[in-house]
Design a protein around this motif. Structure first.
Motif, PDB file in Angstrom:
ATOM      1  N   ASP A  14      48.345  57.494  43.713  1.00  6.32           N
ATOM      2  CA  ASP A  14      49.756  57.865  43.710  1.00  6.32           C
ATOM      3  C   ASP A  14      49.888  59.329  44.137  1.00  6.32           C
ATOM      4  O   ASP A  14      49.489  60.234  43.398  1.00  6.32           O
ATOM      5  N   HIS A  15      50.457  59.544  45.323  1.00  6.39           N
ATOM      6  CA  HIS A  15      50.704  60.906  45.800  1.00  6.39           C
ATOM      7  C   HIS A  15      52.189  61.250  45.796  1.00  6.39           C
ATOM      8  O   HIS A  15      52.578  62.306  46.304  1.00  6.39           O
ATOM      9  N   ASP A  16      52.991  60.375  45.235  1.00  8.20           N
ATOM     10  CA  ASP A  16      54.432  60.629  45.147  1.00  8.20           C
ATOM     11  C   ASP A  16      54.831  61.238  43.811  1.00  8.20           C
ATOM     12  O   ASP A  16      55.879  61.871  43.692  1.00  8.20           O
ATOM     13  N   ILE A  17      54.001  61.051  42.811  1.00 11.20           N
ATOM     14  CA  ILE A  17      54.334  61.500  41.464  1.00 11.20           C
ATOM     15  C   ILE A  17      54.319  63.018  41.381  1.00 11.20           C
ATOM     16  O   ILE A  17      53.488  63.687  41.997  1.00 11.20           O
ATOM     17  N   ASP A  18      55.265  63.586  40.639  1.00  8.49           N
ATOM     18  CA  ASP A  18      55.266  65.027  40.398  1.00  8.49           C
ATOM     19  C   ASP A  18      54.822  65.354  38.979  1.00  8.49           C
ATOM     20  O   ASP A  18      53.974  66.220  38.765  1.00  8.49           O
ATOM     21  N   PHE A  20      53.247  63.639  35.521  1.00 12.57           N
ATOM     22  CA  PHE A  20      52.674  62.502  34.818  1.00 12.57           C
ATOM     23  C   PHE A  20      53.196  62.503  33.388  1.00 12.57           C
ATOM     24  O   PHE A  20      53.245  63.538  32.731  1.00 12.57           O
ATOM     25  N   GLU A  21      53.602  61.334  32.908  1.00 13.68           N
ATOM     26  CA  GLU A  21      54.235  61.189  31.599  1.00 13.68           C
ATOM     27  C   GLU A  21      55.414  62.147  31.433  1.00 13.68           C
ATOM     28  O   GLU A  21      55.737  62.582  30.330  1.00 13.68           O
ATOM     29  N   GLY A  22      56.059  62.470  32.546  1.00 16.07           N
ATOM     30  CA  GLY A  22      57.262  63.287  32.507  1.00 16.07           C
ATOM     31  C   GLY A  22      57.046  64.748  32.203  1.00 16.07           C
ATOM     32  O   GLY A  22      58.019  65.502  32.055  1.00 16.07           O
ATOM     33  N   GLN A  23      55.761  65.215  32.148  1.00 13.73           N
ATOM     34  CA  GLN A  23      55.559  66.618  31.773  1.00 13.73           C
ATOM     35  C   GLN A  23      54.337  67.282  32.396  1.00 13.73           C
ATOM     36  O   GLN A  23      54.311  68.509  32.518  1.00 13.73           O
ATOM     37  N   TYR A  24      53.328  66.535  32.799  1.00  8.85           N
ATOM     38  CA  TYR A  24      52.094  67.157  33.306  1.00  8.85           C
ATOM     39  C   TYR A  24      52.134  67.213  34.828  1.00  8.85           C
ATOM     40  O   TYR A  24      52.204  66.181  35.504  1.00  8.85           O
ATOM     41  N   ASP A  25      52.088  68.417  35.362  1.00  7.53           N
ATOM     42  CA  ASP A  25      52.220  68.634  36.804  1.00  7.53           C
ATOM     43  C   ASP A  25      50.977  68.117  37.526  1.00  7.53           C
ATOM     44  O   ASP A  25      49.873  68.618  37.329  1.00  7.53           O
ATOM     45  N   VAL A  26      51.175  67.104  38.366  1.00  8.83           N
ATOM     46  CA  VAL A  26      50.060  66.538  39.132  1.00  8.83           C
ATOM     47  C   VAL A  26      50.388  66.518  40.628  1.00  8.83           C
ATOM     48  O   VAL A  26      49.813  65.739  41.391  1.00  8.83           O
ATOM     49  N   ARG A  27      51.315  67.379  41.047  1.00 10.87           N
ATOM     50  CA  ARG A  27      51.733  67.369  42.453  1.00 10.87           C
ATOM     51  C   ARG A  27      50.594  67.751  43.400  1.00 10.87           C
ATOM     52  O   ARG A  27      50.563  67.301  44.547  1.00 10.87           O
ATOM     53  N   LYS A  28      49.666  68.538  42.926  1.00 13.78           N
ATOM     54  CA  LYS A  28      48.599  69.013  43.807  1.00 13.78           C
ATOM     55  C   LYS A  28      47.645  67.891  44.200  1.00 13.78           C
ATOM     56  O   LYS A  28      47.330  67.718  45.389  1.00 13.78           O
ATOM     57  N   LEU A 173      41.978  59.401  43.573  1.00 20.86           N
ATOM     58  CA  LEU A 173      40.565  59.267  43.911  1.00 20.86           C
ATOM     59  C   LEU A 173      40.253  59.596  45.359  1.00 20.86           C
ATOM     60  O   LEU A 173      39.085  59.770  45.723  1.00 20.86           O
ATOM     61  N   ASP A 174      41.279  59.704  46.203  1.00 24.58           N
ATOM     62  CA  ASP A 174      41.029  60.061  47.607  1.00 24.58           C
ATOM     63  C   ASP A 174      41.209  61.556  47.852  1.00 24.58           C
ATOM     64  O   ASP A 174      41.303  62.001  48.991  1.00 24.58           O
ATOM     65  N   VAL A 175      41.243  62.340  46.769  1.00 26.77           N
ATOM     66  CA  VAL A 175      41.327  63.798  46.862  1.00 26.77           C
ATOM     67  C   VAL A 175      40.116  64.387  46.155  1.00 26.77           C
ATOM     68  O   VAL A 175      39.867  64.096  44.982  1.00 26.77           O
ATOM     69  N   GLU A 176      39.360  65.198  46.850  1.00 29.52           N
ATOM     70  CA  GLU A 176      38.216  65.856  46.229  1.00 29.52           C
ATOM     71  C   GLU A 176      38.705  67.058  45.437  1.00 29.52           C
ATOM     72  O   GLU A 176      39.355  67.953  45.973  1.00 29.52           O
ATOM     73  N   ASP A 177      38.405  67.049  44.163  1.00 33.35           N
ATOM     74  CA  ASP A 177      38.841  68.124  43.278  1.00 33.35           C
ATOM     75  C   ASP A 177      37.821  69.251  43.327  1.00 33.35           C
ATOM     76  O   ASP A 177      36.687  69.090  42.854  1.00 33.35           O
ATOM     77  N   GLU A 179      37.515  71.780  41.608  1.00 35.46           N
ATOM     78  CA  GLU A 179      37.149  72.263  40.275  1.00 35.46           C
ATOM     79  C   GLU A 179      36.216  71.307  39.541  1.00 35.46           C
ATOM     80  O   GLU A 179      35.791  71.598  38.421  1.00 35.46           O
ATOM     81  N   GLY A 180      35.896  70.183  40.174  1.00 32.98           N
ATOM     82  CA  GLY A 180      35.035  69.213  39.520  1.00 32.98           C
ATOM     83  C   GLY A 180      35.781  68.366  38.515  1.00 32.98           C
ATOM     84  O   GLY A 180      37.006  68.330  38.484  1.00 32.98           O
ATOM     85  N   TRP A 181      35.037  67.680  37.673  1.00 32.00           N
ATOM     86  CA  TRP A 181      35.646  66.718  36.746  1.00 32.00           C
ATOM     87  C   TRP A 181      36.251  67.380  35.519  1.00 32.00           C
ATOM     88  O   TRP A 181      37.348  67.041  35.089  1.00 32.00           O
ATOM     89  N   ALA A 182      35.567  68.341  34.929  1.00 32.24           N
ATOM     90  CA  ALA A 182      35.894  68.782  33.575  1.00 32.24           C
ATOM     91  C   ALA A 182      37.262  69.423  33.453  1.00 32.24           C
ATOM     92  O   ALA A 182      37.971  69.205  32.464  1.00 32.24           O
ATOM     93  N   CYS A 183      37.684  70.214  34.421  1.00 38.43           N
ATOM     94  CA  CYS A 183      38.925  70.986  34.270  1.00 38.43           C
ATOM     95  C   CYS A 183      40.130  70.075  34.080  1.00 38.43           C
ATOM     96  O   CYS A 183      40.852  70.171  33.090  1.00 38.43           O
ATOM     97  N   GLU A 184      40.349  69.167  35.023  1.00 35.08           N
ATOM     98  CA  GLU A 184      41.514  68.292  34.911  1.00 35.08           C
ATOM     99  C   GLU A 184      41.310  67.191  33.872  1.00 35.08           C
ATOM    100  O   GLU A 184      42.275  66.687  33.309  1.00 35.08           O
ATOM    101  N   ALA A 185      40.063  66.836  33.594  1.00 32.27           N
ATOM    102  CA  ALA A 185      39.810  65.901  32.500  1.00 32.27           C
ATOM    103  C   ALA A 185      40.129  66.554  31.164  1.00 32.27           C
ATOM    104  O   ALA A 185      40.637  65.908  30.235  1.00 32.27           O
ATOM    105  N   ARG A 186      39.839  67.840  31.049  1.00 31.44           N
ATOM    106  CA  ARG A 186      40.149  68.575  29.822  1.00 31.44           C
ATOM    107  C   ARG A 186      41.656  68.692  29.633  1.00 31.44           C
ATOM    108  O   ARG A 186      42.172  68.477  28.519  1.00 31.44           O
ATOM    109  N   ARG A 187      42.383  69.044  30.683  1.00 28.13           N
ATOM    110  CA  ARG A 187      43.843  69.144  30.577  1.00 28.13           C
ATOM    111  C   ARG A 187      44.431  67.785  30.206  1.00 28.13           C
ATOM    112  O   ARG A 187      45.365  67.697  29.394  1.00 28.13           O
ATOM    113  N   TYR A 188      43.888  66.737  30.810  1.00 31.35           N
ATOM    114  CA  TYR A 188      44.321  65.381  30.496  1.00 31.35           C
ATOM    115  C   TYR A 188      44.027  65.046  29.028  1.00 31.35           C
ATOM    116  O   TYR A 188      44.900  64.559  28.296  1.00 31.35           O
TER     117      TYR A 188
END
Length: 389
Positions: A14-18, A20-28, A173-177, A179-188
């Motif tokens: 999903d690249h349209d979402i701004d 997630f759950e109405g509060q977490y910024d995932v536009r990048k 999954l089609d975007v290489e992060d 920062e690796g796994w931990a940063c956005e997994a931690r925020r999640y």
């Protein structure tokens, strides 16, 4: 994408979402909604569906993966709408299929879809199994990770754990992060699952008895290498232990004086060899500030005095920490107020309601601009925070 010879990935990006759950910024980096197919010699099980905006795309991918076979089961690990929106459509499209879920999940289906599929369902609980012929789904109860109906399942023949929202991560999954796994997994984790540490600890203890080679979450990448790293992080996060030594400084400032004090404190700490992360709570992503507060072992709250209390963004930040069970940290306070500084008193009262918090003895008070007397207080606080190590 095949997870193993008998398990295929059929999720969507999903690249349209701004938000997630109405509060977490995932536009990048967007978001993924993961779904899998388990092929047994006799029967086929599809695990979970996707967000409503992508049901048609998902069904197309599913048809391709099935390669002419017909699904016998739809396994529902989690009923949150970003994973369950396609249930009714799937059941209509495959009238011979049976839906498999916990008893509470079926109550939620009735609420969402007007039916609990009473004539086409299998209710599972801890210890239940589903035989596909040479492949078995063994169910593991995971209540309140992070909804009460959640189940994990394990395929022993392939050593695959389906972990619902556990081990999830922001990002398509089609975007290489970078920062690796931990940063956005931690925020999640701390944004969504973090309140439920005891429940996560309970399911981790169950997982410890399983031989796992692949973890398949409902968001983010499939984890197939160095699983000890991910499991250790989840154990640290869910036990509320600091992950790293460092200081998070979160500040709320109107005319710049509180900000100036916060930045001078950051500089003083960095000169002492400390790792420091600073956040302007009015402008920066508050979810990242929450993530940082949990990552590091020390936190500084810096707020102006506002209407006899604290600035609204600081109030929200402290409330968010509290409702996510913030604990086992040292917290220091910086306040400003020209005629009647009250912020430290208010913040102290709120922080004292949290579990296992040590408050720093030194408090920095700014009664206007940052001057030499304030700098003396900052140096004293920096020295105290260094000694916490």
């Amino acid at each position: 994408m095949n997870i193993t010879d008998n398990i295929a990935y059929v999720g969507v990006n999903d690249h349209d979402i701004d938000l997630f759950e109405g509060q977490y910024d995932v536009r990048k980096n967007g978001m993924s909604y993961n779904s899998y197919v388990v092929f047994g010699a006799e029967k086929v099980a599809v695990t979970d569906t996707v967000d409503a905006h992508f049901v048609d795309e998902w069904l197309g991918k599913l048809d391709g993966a099935l390669a002419g076979r017909t699904p016998d089961y739809l396994v529902v690990h989690h009923m949150e709408p970003d994973h369950s929106a396609g249930i009714a459509t799937f059941m209509e499209r495959y009238p011979q299929a049976t839906v498999v879920a916990s008893a509470m999940a079926f109550k939620m289906m009735a609420a969402y879809f007007g039916t609990d599929f009473a004539d086409r369902r299998v209710i599972v609980k801890e210890g239940s199994t589903l035989d596909l012929g040479g492949r078995t789904l063994a169910f593991v109860g995971a209540p309140n990770v992070h909804w009460p109906e959640v189940m994990f399942s394990y395929v022993p023949e392939d050593k695959v754990l389906f972990s619902a929202d556990g081990f999830g991560k922001f990002g398509a999954l089609d975007v290489e992060d970078p920062e690796g796994w931990a940063c956005e997994a931690r925020r999640y984790y701390f944004g969504i699952v973090g309140k439920f540490g005891k429940n996560v600890q309970a399911v981790l203890s169950k997982a410890a008895g399983l031989d796992i080679e692949h973890i398949c979450p409902l968001h983010g990448p499939v984890l197939s290498e160095n699983l000890g790293y991910y499991l250790d992080l989840y154990n640290t996060w869910s036990s509320y232990e600091p992950e790293d030594k460092g200081v998070t400084i979160a500040y709320s400032s109107v005319y710049g004086n509180t900000k100036a004090a916060a930045l001078e404190l950051a500089s003083a700490l960095e000169k002492r060899g400390q790792t420091v992360a600073t956040f302007d709570l009015a402008r920066d992503d508050m979810a990242e500030a929450v993530e940082s507060a949990f990552q590091y072992d020390r936190l500084v709250l810096a707020s102006i005095t506002y209407a006899g209390g604290i600035f609204p963004h600081m109030s929200t930040f402290i409330h968010t920490l509290a409702e996510h069970a913030y604990q086992k940290r040292t917290v220091a306070l910086v306040e400003s107020g020209t005629w009647a500084p009250m912020a430290a008193k208010v913040m102290r009262a709120q922080v004292e309601q949290m579990s296992d918090i040590t408050l720093a003895e030194n408090v920095v008070t700014v009664r206007g601009a940052v001057d030499d007397s304030v700098r003396t207080q900052i140096e004293a606080l920096a020295d105290e925070l260094v000694r916490v190590e």
